[in-house]
Design an enzyme around this catalytic site. Structure first.
Site, mmCIF file in Angstrom:
data_model
loop_
_atom_site.group_PDB
_atom_site.id
_atom_site.type_symbol
_atom_site.label_atom_id
_atom_site.label_comp_id
_atom_site.label_asym_id
_atom_site.label_seq_id
_atom_site.Cartn_x
_atom_site.Cartn_y
_atom_site.Cartn_z
ATOM 1 N N GLU A 170 -10.462 99.704 -24.048
ATOM 2 C CA GLU A 170 -9.541 100.795 -23.757
ATOM 3 C C GLU A 170 -8.687 101.147 -24.964
ATOM 4 O O GLU A 170 -8.477 100.346 -25.862
ATOM 5 C CB GLU A 170 -8.632 100.428 -22.586
ATOM 6 C CG GLU A 170 -8.091 99.005 -22.588
ATOM 7 C CD GLU A 170 -7.178 98.658 -23.728
ATOM 8 O OE1 GLU A 170 -6.341 99.520 -24.118
ATOM 9 O OE2 GLU A 170 -7.270 97.528 -24.255
ATOM 10 N N GLU A 315 -9.327 97.351 -27.127
ATOM 11 C CA GLU A 315 -10.548 98.071 -27.513
ATOM 12 C C GLU A 315 -11.815 97.393 -27.012
ATOM 13 O O GLU A 315 -12.910 97.920 -27.173
ATOM 14 C CB GLU A 315 -10.652 98.244 -29.038
ATOM 15 C CG GLU A 315 -9.460 98.917 -29.684
ATOM 16 C CD GLU A 315 -9.510 98.902 -31.202
ATOM 17 O OE1 GLU A 315 -10.589 98.613 -31.778
ATOM 18 O OE2 GLU A 315 -8.462 99.164 -31.824
#
Length: 348
Positions: A170, A315
């Site tokens: 994310e 991430e």
């Protein structure tokens, strides 16, 4: 709301898998965690010869209305700036995807910026950021439904390509705030114990964040005195987070392995399991991050992370780092000889 039909793996295959593991030419149990991991993978895929073919990584971006309350040290423009950076191959997620052979999809689910002109970003934007959950639900019921569908569609696309392992990361400034609230609500842990520094808040910043989130929870309780899991997810979640939940649920429905990253993605896994507990059987937790409360959230899920490296980048990087351990577990099942074929006397 979306409906999923997720089945826990059939346990009838367990003794057969165990027999194969025990007959590999090694002392029983000598490969430790790799053996239990191999068992989980084989059960999830219902096979003695597991495959990790075409691993895919979803990098989902979204902004949060709660960021306007100063709960993050980073401003919201960092979200879109990093999304563009990912298209140029310059992020940690890019490096690890290249290293481990993951197909990377960079997806705008709700970034507060026009990224339609940026090559390499898939446009699935539901809205330009969620509403401020200090005052109102982060998203409407219709937006919630659409966002789950984004995740479902992405999982379907990966599955159609032959993907057996789905990893999710994310990018969304302030997304530790909804994660902390979900942790408190779903794990029944006091909010104070669920809040950390995020991307680097100091003590005063953490105190301010705690006050804002406490007020938000109180307002939520007045608005929804008997909330369902769907209510809590919709009220506080970010678009990138709800899309991740949709992808996790659909992946489990398709019997794909779901590789879970750090604090935010573990909160999404926690939320997904509130909706469908069977999803947990398909989840492999990559690491225990540095964010306060991550260890306790993993404990609530009875999850044993593969790594503990002090990571807190997000991430999906920690989950990607753990992939070689999955690969070793699968290779153990597919490439190690057994005692009979090797003409070795069992020595245990």
């Amino acid at each position: 709301m979306k409906r999923f039909h997720i089945q826990a793996p059939d346990e009838a295959l367990r003794p057969i898998i165990q027999a194969k593991i025990d007959n590999l030419n090694k002392p029983k149990g000598s490969l430790g965690r790799l053996e239990t991991l191999a068992m989980q993978i084989c059960l999830a895929q219902q096979t003695l010869t597991p495959s990790l073919a075409h691993p895919c990584h979803l990098l989902l971006g979204g902004d949060h209305g709660i960021e306007r309350e100063g709960v993050s040290v980073s401003p919201r423009e960092v979200t879109w700036q990093q999304m563009i950076n990912f298209t140029k191959g310059g992020g940690g997620v890019n490096m690890f995807c290249r290293q481990h052979g993951f197909h990377l999809r960079i997806v705008d689910v709700g970034v507060d910026y026009d990224l339609t002109h940026v090559e390499g970003i898939i446009d699935k934007k539901v809205a330009r950021g969620t509403r401020n959950f200090l005052h109102e639900p982060a998203m409407t019921a219709e937006e919630y439904d659409r966002t789950l569908q984004v995740g479902i569609d992405l999982a379907n696309e990966c599955y159609a390509e032959g993907c057996k392992v789905l990893c999710i990361g994310e990018m969304g400034i302030a997304n530790t705030s909804p994660s902390s609230i979900w942790m408190s609500l779903f794990c029944h842990i006091p909010l104070d114990e669920c809040i950390g520094a995020g991307a680097g808040l100091n003590a005063a910043g953490i105190s301010h964040k705690r006050d804002i989130l406490q007020h938000a929870l109180e307002h939520f309780g007045k608005q929804m005195p008997a909330p369902t899991a769907d209510d809590a997810i919709r009220y506080f979640g970010g678009f990138e987070m709800v899309a991740a939940i949709g992808a996790m649920l659909r992946a489990a429905e398709l019997k794909m392995l779901v590789l879970v990253d750090g604090f935010i993605m573990t909160a999404c896994a926690l939320a997904a399991c509130q909706l469908h507990p069977e999803t947990l059987s398909y989840m492999i937790f990559g690491h225990c991050g540095d964010e306060s409360g991550h260890r306790r959230m993993l404990d609530a899920l009875a999850a044993e992370p593969l790594l503990s490296l002090g990571l807190r980048l997000g991430e999906g990087t920690g989950a990607l780092c753990a992939f070689p351990i999955l690969d070793s577990a699968a290779r153990m099942m597919n490439e190690m000889n057994n005692f009979d074929n090797a003409n070795i006397t069992k020595y245990f």
